[in-house]
Design an enzyme around this catalytic site. Sequence first.
Site, mmCIF file in Angstrom:
data_model
loop_
_atom_site.group_PDB
_atom_site.id
_atom_site.type_symbol
_atom_site.label_atom_id
_atom_site.label_comp_id
_atom_site.label_asym_id
_atom_site.label_seq_id
_atom_site.Cartn_x
_atom_site.Cartn_y
_atom_site.Cartn_z
ATOM 1 N N THR A 127 0.821 -1.206 0.000
ATOM 2 C CA THR A 127 0.000 0.000 0.000
ATOM 3 C C THR A 127 0.861 1.265 0.000
ATOM 4 O O THR A 127 1.976 1.272 0.543
ATOM 5 C CB THR A 127 -0.905 0.007 1.246
ATOM 6 O OG1 THR A 127 -1.514 1.295 1.380
ATOM 7 C CG2 THR A 127 -0.144 -0.271 2.538
ATOM 8 N N ASP A 128 0.294 2.345 -0.537
ATOM 9 C CA ASP A 128 1.004 3.638 -0.516
ATOM 10 C C ASP A 128 1.115 4.197 0.907
ATOM 11 O O ASP A 128 1.883 5.124 1.152
ATOM 12 C CB ASP A 128 0.314 4.660 -1.434
ATOM 13 C CG ASP A 128 -1.122 4.979 -1.050
ATOM 14 O OD1 ASP A 128 -1.654 4.380 -0.098
ATOM 15 O OD2 ASP A 128 -1.731 5.852 -1.721
ATOM 16 N N TYR A 155 -1.672 -0.283 11.122
ATOM 17 C CA TYR A 155 -1.900 -0.960 9.834
ATOM 18 C C TYR A 155 -0.739 -0.706 8.874
ATOM 19 O O TYR A 155 -0.130 -1.639 8.351
ATOM 20 C CB TYR A 155 -3.216 -0.472 9.198
ATOM 21 C CG TYR A 155 -3.307 -0.793 7.724
ATOM 22 C CD1 TYR A 155 -3.475 -2.103 7.293
ATOM 23 C CD2 TYR A 155 -3.191 0.203 6.742
ATOM 24 C CE1 TYR A 155 -3.525 -2.413 5.926
ATOM 25 C CE2 TYR A 155 -3.246 -0.086 5.393
ATOM 26 C CZ TYR A 155 -3.409 -1.398 4.985
ATOM 27 O OH TYR A 155 -3.442 -1.700 3.642
ATOM 28 N N LYS A 159 2.099 -3.283 7.245
ATOM 29 C CA LYS A 159 2.270 -3.490 5.801
ATOM 30 C C LYS A 159 3.704 -3.164 5.375
ATOM 31 O O LYS A 159 4.283 -3.846 4.526
ATOM 32 C CB LYS A 159 1.274 -2.625 5.022
ATOM 33 C CG LYS A 159 -0.178 -3.046 5.172
ATOM 34 C CD LYS A 159 -0.492 -4.408 4.583
ATOM 35 C CE LYS A 159 -0.360 -4.429 3.077
ATOM 36 N NZ LYS A 159 -0.686 -5.790 2.536
HETATM 37 P P1 NAD Z 1 -10.153 -6.813 2.554
HETATM 38 O O1 NAD Z 1 -10.143 -6.524 4.018
HETATM 39 O O2 NAD Z 1 -11.365 -6.484 1.753
HETATM 40 O O3 NAD Z 1 -9.867 -8.375 2.330
HETATM 41 C C1 NAD Z 1 -8.901 -9.067 3.049
HETATM 42 C C2 NAD Z 1 -9.160 -10.562 2.876
HETATM 43 O O4 NAD Z 1 -8.105 -11.259 3.571
HETATM 44 C C3 NAD Z 1 -10.490 -11.029 3.481
HETATM 45 O O5 NAD Z 1 -11.149 -11.880 2.586
HETATM 46 C C4 NAD Z 1 -10.048 -11.783 4.737
HETATM 47 O O6 NAD Z 1 -10.927 -12.859 5.082
HETATM 48 C C5 NAD Z 1 -8.688 -12.294 4.325
HETATM 49 N N1 NAD Z 1 -7.823 -12.546 5.495
HETATM 50 C C6 NAD Z 1 -7.612 -11.713 6.550
HETATM 51 N N2 NAD Z 1 -6.806 -12.308 7.431
HETATM 52 C C7 NAD Z 1 -6.482 -13.530 6.923
HETATM 53 C C8 NAD Z 1 -5.673 -14.594 7.367
HETATM 54 N N3 NAD Z 1 -5.027 -14.543 8.534
HETATM 55 N N4 NAD Z 1 -5.554 -15.677 6.586
HETATM 56 C C9 NAD Z 1 -6.209 -15.753 5.385
HETATM 57 N N5 NAD Z 1 -7.013 -14.790 4.940
HETATM 58 C C10 NAD Z 1 -7.143 -13.691 5.689
HETATM 59 O O7 NAD Z 1 -8.868 -6.099 1.981
HETATM 60 P P2 NAD Z 1 -8.634 -5.420 0.547
HETATM 61 O O8 NAD Z 1 -9.070 -4.020 0.608
HETATM 62 O O9 NAD Z 1 -9.119 -6.327 -0.513
HETATM 63 O O10 NAD Z 1 -7.032 -5.399 0.512
HETATM 64 C C11 NAD Z 1 -6.301 -6.508 -0.008
HETATM 65 C C12 NAD Z 1 -4.823 -6.199 0.074
HETATM 66 O O11 NAD Z 1 -4.539 -5.018 -0.672
HETATM 67 C C13 NAD Z 1 -4.345 -5.926 1.491
HETATM 68 O O12 NAD Z 1 -3.072 -6.512 1.628
HETATM 69 C C14 NAD Z 1 -4.263 -4.411 1.574
HETATM 70 O O13 NAD Z 1 -3.278 -4.025 2.497
HETATM 71 C C15 NAD Z 1 -3.869 -4.065 0.150
HETATM 72 N N6 NAD Z 1 -4.277 -2.735 -0.345
HETATM 73 C C16 NAD Z 1 -5.577 -2.329 -0.231
HETATM 74 C C17 NAD Z 1 -5.967 -1.091 -0.785
HETATM 75 C C18 NAD Z 1 -7.396 -0.603 -0.694
HETATM 76 O O14 NAD Z 1 -7.670 0.526 -1.088
HETATM 77 N N7 NAD Z 1 -8.359 -1.407 -0.238
HETATM 78 C C19 NAD Z 1 -5.015 -0.290 -1.423
HETATM 79 C C20 NAD Z 1 -3.684 -0.737 -1.482
HETATM 80 C C21 NAD Z 1 -3.340 -1.973 -0.969
HETATM 81 O O1 DAU Z 2 -4.104 4.064 0.463
HETATM 82 C C1 DAU Z 2 -4.364 2.699 0.448
HETATM 83 C C2 DAU Z 2 -5.174 2.316 1.656
HETATM 84 O O2 DAU Z 2 -6.481 2.824 1.450
HETATM 85 C C3 DAU Z 2 -5.222 0.802 1.896
HETATM 86 O O3 DAU Z 2 -3.936 0.348 2.198
HETATM 87 C C4 DAU Z 2 -6.178 0.460 3.034
HETATM 88 O O4 DAU Z 2 -6.304 -0.950 3.163
HETATM 89 C C5 DAU Z 2 -7.532 1.048 2.712
HETATM 90 O O5 DAU Z 2 -8.432 0.801 3.784
HETATM 91 C C6 DAU Z 2 -7.418 2.545 2.460
HETATM 92 O O6 DAU Z 2 -7.069 3.254 3.670
HETATM 93 P P1 DAU Z 2 -7.760 4.642 4.087
HETATM 94 O O7 DAU Z 2 -7.598 4.817 5.529
HETATM 95 O O8 DAU Z 2 -7.324 5.725 3.184
HETATM 96 O O9 DAU Z 2 -9.293 4.263 3.692
HETATM 97 P P2 DAU Z 2 -10.687 4.495 4.430
HETATM 98 O O10 DAU Z 2 -11.747 4.103 3.448
HETATM 99 O O11 DAU Z 2 -10.726 3.900 5.778
HETATM 100 O O12 DAU Z 2 -10.731 6.074 4.579
HETATM 101 C C7 DAU Z 2 -10.577 6.940 3.473
HETATM 102 C C8 DAU Z 2 -10.621 8.362 3.999
HETATM 103 O O13 DAU Z 2 -11.958 8.644 4.451
HETATM 104 C C9 DAU Z 2 -9.716 8.614 5.200
HETATM 105 O O14 DAU Z 2 -9.175 9.920 5.102
HETATM 106 C C10 DAU Z 2 -10.658 8.526 6.398
HETATM 107 C C11 DAU Z 2 -11.981 9.027 5.829
HETATM 108 N N1 DAU Z 2 -13.206 8.423 6.425
HETATM 109 C C12 DAU Z 2 -13.298 7.070 6.459
HETATM 110 C C13 DAU Z 2 -14.409 6.460 6.996
HETATM 111 C C14 DAU Z 2 -14.520 4.956 7.061
HETATM 112 C C15 DAU Z 2 -14.230 9.240 6.875
HETATM 113 O O15 DAU Z 2 -14.163 10.473 6.810
HETATM 114 N N2 DAU Z 2 -15.347 8.629 7.407
HETATM 115 C C16 DAU Z 2 -15.465 7.281 7.501
HETATM 116 O O16 DAU Z 2 -16.504 6.798 8.028
#
Ligand code: NAD
Ligand code: DAU
Length: 344
Positions: A127-128, A155, A159
């Site tokens: 992640t960034d 978190y 990562k």
């Molecule tokens: P998510 O929370 O939607 O999904 C995570 C999945 O991992 C779930 O299905 C969960 O059951 C599984 N999991 C959790 N713990 C586990 C374990 N111990 N063993 C096996 N499975 C397990 O997450 P996401 O948003 O899809 O993110 C996926 C990956 O991408 C993560 O590594 C996250 O750090 C990275 N990432 C996410 C974003 C974003 O914007 N969501 C951006 C950049 C990187």
């Molecule tokens: O940048 C990549 C990351 O983006 C990933 O690595 C993470 O897994 C992913 O969850 C996400 O992290 P953020 O913290 O940026 O995402 P989130 O959706 O939790 O929040 C986005 C922004 O919105 C952040 O500035 C917090 C704000 N927020 C979030 C929630 C849930 C609110 O203002 N209200 C809310 O209820």
Amino acid sequence: MKKTVIVTGGAGFIGSNFIYLLLEERPEWKIICIDALTYAANIHTLNKAIENPNFKFYKEDIRNRDGIFKIFEIEKPDIVVNFAAESHVDRSIENPGIFLETNILGTQVMMDACRKYGVERFHQVGTDEVYGDLPLDRPDLFFTEETPIHTSSPYSTSKASADLLALAYYRTYGLPVTVSRCSNNYGPYQFPEKLIPLMINNAIKDKTLPVYGQGLNVRDWLYVKDHCLGILAVLERGKTGEVYNLGGHNEKANIEIVKIILKELGKPESLISYVADRKGHDLRYAIDPAKAEMELGWHPTTMFTDGIKQTIRWYQNNMVWMEECTSGDYVNYYERMYERRINQ
Ligand code: NAD
Ligand code: DAU
């Protein structure tokens, strides 16, 4: 060429989108999903994949060394893509321990299995957030792969540790590792604890939209399919030992996102409620994706204006999926996380 690919965390948001991309784009590949089915997973997300004979699902925890090694013994993967993680910043502030266990030690187990059984690639999905944040008044600054690691939350620290461990396994043991670091994703199947699906769900139900602080924090949004295409490009054209930043130069303040959602759904801005800020809240993320663009020929293809509309439509058309996610423990989570903010 036929490959066997293990995708961990494939019942979550990005992992499931990646599985659907591979089943479509690489129909000759065998896709093995390993997922512990934590609160963040919804097994119904994989309903269509399960019908495909090239897809197989194992309910397993990446921290369970014996269980993971057994799957490697049976499946003999060529490629492993590690999405499995605890992924929500707010939860990491509440309870850091599980983030360290899954995100760091789980990654170690996966890489030890790769070393023992031999793979052509282990890809760590990063992640960034590992770069910390940028000031709001310096729009000229971006995260490059050379930006120092400087984390803010448990978190992002977990990562960053996983990324560093992966690169250490490359240098020390010669494990063929790549790492990608992506900005914020949006799209179908995202668990509604995250900003965009949470706001869509609340707006549809005429519930208040809880914006942290003043809503001025900036995130750099990328459509999930573009992230998945970026990972595929790293697998097929990336160099081992390298890190690739993925992002689409699409920065938006949170409040802009919330207002776009309300407008698209025809709901009033009076639903917005400004609540207590996140502790240690990162101000701005902004990826410079030049390396991935130049070395891999990867470019995002979905414009935000189209992607956000498609995403809102998807949630409107999949409210059963949303109810599956938001029943049960979600109610306790929501009350715990948001009552506290409103009362602060
Ligand atoms: P998510 O929370 O939607 O999904 C995570 C999945 O991992 C779930 O299905 C969960 O059951 C599984 N999991 C959790 N713990 C586990 C374990 N111990 N063993 C096996 N499975 C397990 O997450 P996401 O948003 O899809 O993110 C996926 C990956 O991408 C993560 O590594 C996250 O750090 C990275 N990432 C996410 C974003 C974003 O914007 N969501 C951006 C950049 C990187
Ligand atoms: O940048 C990549 C990351 O983006 C990933 O690595 C993470 O897994 C992913 O969850 C996400 O992290 P953020 O913290 O940026 O995402 P989130 O959706 O939790 O929040 C986005 C922004 O919105 C952040 O500035 C917090 C704000 N927020 C979030 C929630 C849930 C609110 O203002 N209200 C809310 O209820």
